[in-house]
Design a protein around this motif. Structure first.
Motif: not given
Length: 322
Positions: A60, A62, A70, A77, A281, A284, A286, A288-289
């Protein structure tokens, strides 16, 4: 006891010989290896060091806490992509478009290379080769502007031609079914000329005496192409195809996003993995995804390269990578 000792020491002697031969090779050709050093460093910095970033796909992530701070979340993910209702559509579009790009560009590139090899006039060959190769150096943004001249409903060149034959204008930017054809044609126009350089270099390396012998046996130009040029091109074609298979799960993001853009009406046939992840992206945020999807694409590409190479080794060992 003496036999066992001599047997145990034998691998050490072999390893010592290998080490000596390695250092002898380096010492003998040190200038050549020195020339390759910048390329090796470039590959190491931009291809091998970033591999460490794979860990982000299992975190996750950060930015404030960084990679080491993190928390790990395992395969959580990957659920973002595999549980999506659009996964089958984007995977199909990615694979289908890439297969069409690879095979159509390859056929046209080989054809262009053969045509150039048959042209005798040097000035005409240089001129035409420059014209055919030039589109490769245009950015996809410029290509998108060129496409936008051809396809608008009003004033587009394609619709003007259709109107000349009594066909009503088509709203191409609202009709998804036409776009695979447009993307394939654009890809061929953009890449086939540049891709022909490799095949033309292979043809240039064919011994001219083979063609002379064929001419003496009564072979015409088409027979020489079919029985000499194409078989000689076979290893190069297979090698480039194997390498292309490694990126079959990577959609040409620059091309598709520049030409299609965020047009939801065209997503059914143009939305690929990369454009889908990019939108996710942006919405969201994110990282990591998106990294997880990148790992999935790389893994599938790696498996495909190994599989295609094994098939090639079985039917054409000389054309395989290893």
């Amino acid at each position: 006891m003496e036999r066992s000792i001599s047997y145990q020491n034998q691998p050490q002697k072999i390893n010592t010989k290998k080490k000596n031969s390695f250092f002898q090779e380096i010492r003998k050709n040190h200038l050549l290896y020195l020339l390759t050093l910048p390329g090796i460093l470039l590959i190491f910095v931009f291809a091998y060091l970033p591999i460490f970033g794979i860990v982000i796909a299992f975190q996750d992530f950060r930015p404030i806490e960084g990679v080491f701070g993190s928390p790990f979340v395992g395969f959580e993910n990957f659920r973002f992509f595999f549980e999506s209702t659009e996964i089958f559509r984007v995977i199909f579009n990615t694979v289908f478009l890439n297969l069409m790009f690879i095979f159509s560009t390859m056929v046209v590139s080989v054809s262009i290379a053969i045509i150039f090899s048959e042209i005798n006039s040097k000035k005409f060959k240089v001129f035409t080769q420059t014209i055919v190769t030039l589109p490769y150096f245009l950015s996809w943004t410029v290509v998108a502007m060129i496409v936008s001249i051809f396809l608008p409903y009003q004033g587009g060149m394609v619709n003007q031609i259709l109107n000349m034959f009594g066909v009503e204008s088509i709203t191409f930017y609202n009709e998804a079914k036409y776009w695979p054809f447009f993307l394939i044609v654009t890809k061929i126009w953009h890449a086939a000329g540049f891709g022909s350089i490799v095949y033309l270099a292979t043809i240039s390396g064919i011994n001219p005496e083979i063609y002379e012998s064929a001419s003496m046996d009564g072979a015409n130009r088409w027979k020489k192409i079919w029985h000499i040029t194409l078989p000689m091109l076979k290893p190069t074609i297979i090698l480039l195809m194997i390498l292309a298979m490694g990126g079959i799960f990577y959609g040409d993001f620059g091309m598709i996003y520049a030409i299609v853009g965020p047009n939801a009406l065209l997503y059914p046939t143009t939305d690929v993995i990369d454009t889908y992840v990019y939108r996710a992206l942006m919405e969201l945020g994110n990282i990591s995804m998106s990294s997880a999807v990148g790992v999935f694409q790389s893994f599938v590409g790696f498996i495909l390269v190994l599989t295609v190479n094994q098939i090639t080794r079985k039917y054409s060992p000389d054309s395989a990578l290893y």
